[in-house]
Structures are given as C-alpha cells and as structure tokens.
Write an enzyme that holds these catalytic residues in place. Structure first.
Site, mmCIF file in Angstrom:
data_model
loop_
_atom_site.group_PDB
_atom_site.id
_atom_site.type_symbol
_atom_site.label_atom_id
_atom_site.label_comp_id
_atom_site.label_asym_id
_atom_site.label_seq_id
_atom_site.Cartn_x
_atom_site.Cartn_y
_atom_site.Cartn_z
ATOM 1 N N SER A 64 0.829 -1.398 -0.120
ATOM 2 C CA SER A 64 0.105 -0.048 -0.012
ATOM 3 C C SER A 64 0.760 1.361 -0.051
ATOM 4 C CB SER A 64 -0.976 -0.249 1.250
ATOM 5 O OG SER A 64 -1.986 -0.944 0.781
ATOM 6 N N LYS A 67 0.417 3.509 -3.103
ATOM 7 C CA LYS A 67 -0.833 4.589 -3.252
ATOM 8 C C LYS A 67 -0.362 5.881 -3.008
ATOM 9 C CE LYS A 67 -3.621 0.804 -1.507
ATOM 10 N NZ LYS A 67 -4.531 0.134 -0.240
ATOM 11 N N TYR A 191 -4.037 -2.536 -9.995
ATOM 12 C CA TYR A 191 -3.724 -2.466 -8.664
ATOM 13 C C TYR A 191 -2.769 -3.576 -7.952
ATOM 14 C CZ TYR A 191 -4.967 -2.426 -3.744
ATOM 15 O OH TYR A 191 -4.823 -2.619 -2.275
ATOM 16 N N TYR A 243 -4.803 3.857 8.036
ATOM 17 C CA TYR A 243 -6.092 3.326 8.022
ATOM 18 C C TYR A 243 -6.670 3.619 9.552
ATOM 19 C CZ TYR A 243 -3.720 1.040 4.284
ATOM 20 O OH TYR A 243 -3.022 1.050 3.228
ATOM 21 N N VAL A 261 1.000 -3.635 3.971
ATOM 22 C CA VAL A 261 1.076 -5.016 4.553
ATOM 23 C C VAL A 261 2.299 -5.789 4.195
ATOM 24 C CG1 VAL A 261 -1.225 -5.216 4.644
ATOM 25 C CG2 VAL A 261 -0.141 -6.204 2.703
HETATM 26 O O1 DON Z 1 -5.077 -4.953 -1.379
HETATM 27 C C1 DON Z 1 -4.339 -5.544 -0.482
HETATM 28 O O2 DON Z 1 -4.834 -5.982 0.530
HETATM 29 C C2 DON Z 1 -2.902 -5.203 -0.449
HETATM 30 N N1 DON Z 1 -2.295 -5.298 -1.792
HETATM 31 C C3 DON Z 1 -2.385 -4.110 0.093
HETATM 32 C C4 DON Z 1 -2.936 -3.487 1.268
HETATM 33 C C5 DON Z 1 -2.018 -2.834 2.274
HETATM 34 O O3 DON Z 1 -0.831 -2.955 1.881
HETATM 35 C C6 DON Z 1 -2.736 -2.327 3.399
HETATM 36 N N2 DON Z 1 -1.694 -1.665 4.078
HETATM 37 N N3 DON Z 1 -1.545 -1.817 5.248
#
Ligand code: DON
Length: 309
Positions: A64, A67, A191, A243, A261
């Site tokens: 993420s 983003k 994405y 978040y 993540v």
């Molecule tokens: O969409 C997802 O679940 C992952 N590609 C990215 C989520 C993410 O990194 C959230 N961050 N803490």
C-alpha cells in the site's frame, strides 16, 4: 548535535534484539513466506545524502505504500477533478473494509484505503491497456527514485490475484455505482501489480524525497508536483496513511506516513527528510510493528514531529 547515523545504528541494533515483532501478513501467501527477522531503515535528506542501517538494501513488497505514488500520478493526470471520485477523510475502518461504500454510494472515503486506491488504478487506466498503465506506474516510481532497477515481483502479484476476492468485491461494488469505468479484472490487474512493486528502504526513501521538499526532487531537480500538492498529499498521509491506526501513528510518531502490509512505511518530515523503514511483522491493524516503533524513536530524537519538538 545528535548524529543521525548514530541514531539509525542504535534503532537498528534495538530492532535486531526485539523479539516482539508482530505477525507477517498471511492473507497474501507469498508475503507469509518473508523472514520476519529483518529490519531496515533509510533516511534521504534534501541535500541528496542517504543514511541507512540494518537491511536497508533488501527489496520488499511495497504494497500500500505504492498508493502515495499512484495518488501523485493520478493527480497529475486529472488535477482536482479526482476528488469527485474519492474523498479525503479518514475512514476509521480497516484498509479492506466495504461497510462505508454502501452508505456513501460507492465513493471511497480516501485514496489510501483499498477501495480508494482501486479507483486511482481505474483513473490511471484511462486510455491505456492494463500493461501500459502498470508500466507507467513503474516508470514513475523509477523516475522518483532515479533508479531503473526497480521491478515488480510477479510472484507476489500472482499470489494476490489468486486470493483477491475481497478486492474484487470492492471493485464490483464500486462499478455498480459507476465509480469505476473499466472492467474489474483490468483495474485489479493494475492494482495488484502496483502493490507488488519491490523496493529497498534506500530506494523508497529516495522516491519519497519530493514530498519532503515542496514537491521537488532534489536528486534530479525535477518539480514532481507543485508545492501545494505535496503539502496536501502529506496531509492525507497523516490523516489516512495508517487506516484505523492513523490516529495512533500521529500520536506516537507525529509525521505523515503510509504503511503497507509488506511491513514497509514511508514517512515524511517536511523540509527535513524522507524516511523508509521496513520490518515484515505487523500489528493487529496491519502496520509494521517495529517500523512504527523505529519511527517513533527517530522522530523524537531528531525532533522531527510536525507538531513540534
Ligand atoms: O489490497 C491489498 O490487500 C494489498 N495489496 C495492499 C494492502 C495494504 O498494504 C494495506 N496496508 N497496510
């Protein structure tokens, strides 16, 4: 004066000794394989110096954190009309939550929750095939870091595609509301690939430097975004970058930041530094446990909090 390199070395030493590392992300099987005993930190300064400690040259899945870069890219294409599609309020919900989308008629709260980032991917896709849009994002990040070796980890992208039901639900739901224009599999293809970009702390700190320097990349001299836009992206990072852990991050660290993540965090000390930290173990809301602790210590010792020393 506190020497930054000494502080980084100390933080890395303490991290290596800390057994309380949190859990690596399991819902993307390829990420579950990452060795949790790793820690890296890099600080890029406006004069072009990059100071590092620990595993700062090891590439990890930025997830993420990407983003921040797709928001910068999409704002460059659409300008402020982007805000018709996505809000800029903290969600107070987990990154992959669907609950607000129905009440708010398919318009995601902000560009950093998954729903919002999926909208950005849709906007970047306009006029392109998915492969071209992915190429544009990778080229933009290489340009920011001034490093052409940055690549996508295809295994991570595949792993996430195979386990992407939750993101597919978000995308279909938004398409039903008309928030996204392109076919869901095209949008998710973009994405998932942006999330699977692999970078080291060293590369990530360099890539974020424009946000610490009024939109200008001091490494290349390029004005990446206007100063006002850099300020606003930092504001969204501060309010929404972690978040439902954003309040806690602001309380402890006091810097705009964006987590992923994969265990990476990009944090910006405006006018001072772009900081990338990585440790794969996450806290219960999905933010790097040791990474947050490291930034808390760094911001305190360098007196970098945006709220004052
Ligand atoms: O969409 C997802 O679940 C992952 N590609 C990215 C989520 C993410 O990194 C959230 N961050 N803490």
């Amino acid at each position: 004066m506190t020497k930054l390199q000494d502080v980084l070395d100390e933080i890395a030493r303490e991290a290596a000794e800390n057994g309380d590392r949190g859990e690596v992300a399991h819902y993307i099987p390829e990420l579950a394989k990452v060795d949790p005993d790793q820690f890296g930190i890099a600080v890029a300064l406006p004069d072009g110096q990059v100071l590092t400690a620990g595993d700062a040259e090891t590439a990890f899945s930025i997830q993420s954190v990407s983003k921040v870069f797709t928001l910068s890219l999409a704002l460059g294409k659409l300008g402020d009309s982007l805000w018709a599609r996505v809000g800029r309020e903290p969600s107070g919900n987990p990154f992959n939550s669907i609950v607000q989308l129905e009440q708010e008629k398919g318009r995601p709260r902000n560009p950093f929750i998954n729903a919002g980032a999926i909208v950005l991917a849709d906007l970047i896709l306009a006029g392109h095939q998915p492969r071209e849009a992915i190429g544009e994002i990778v080229r933009f990040i290489r340009y920011l870091a001034d490093d052409d070796t940055i690549l996508i980890d295809e295994k991570v992208a595949r792993s996430e595609t195979e386990h992407g039901d939750r993101n597919a639900s978000l995308a279909h739901f938004m398409r039903a509301f008309g928030t996204i224009d392109h076919p869901v599999d095209h949008v998710l293809g973009v994405y998932f690939h942006q999330c699977a970009i692999a970078m080291s702390c060293h590369q990530l700190a360099r890539a974020g430097l424009y946000l610490a320097s009024q939109g200008r990349n001091p490494l290349t001299g390029a004005q990446v975004v206007p100063p006002q836009r850099a300020r606003r992206i930092n504001a969204i990072m501060l309010m929404c970058g972690h978040y439902d852990g954003s309040g806690e991050f602001a309380f402890r660290v006091g810097l705009p930041g964006k987590s992923g993540v994969g265990g990476g965090i990009l944090a910006i000390a405006p006018g001072q530094a772009s900081i990338a930290v990585w440790s794969p173990g996450l806290d219960p809301v999905g933010n790097s446990k040791l990474g947050t602790a490291a930034l808390e210590q760094l911001a305190r010792r360098m007196q970098w909090s945006v709220f004052g020393a």
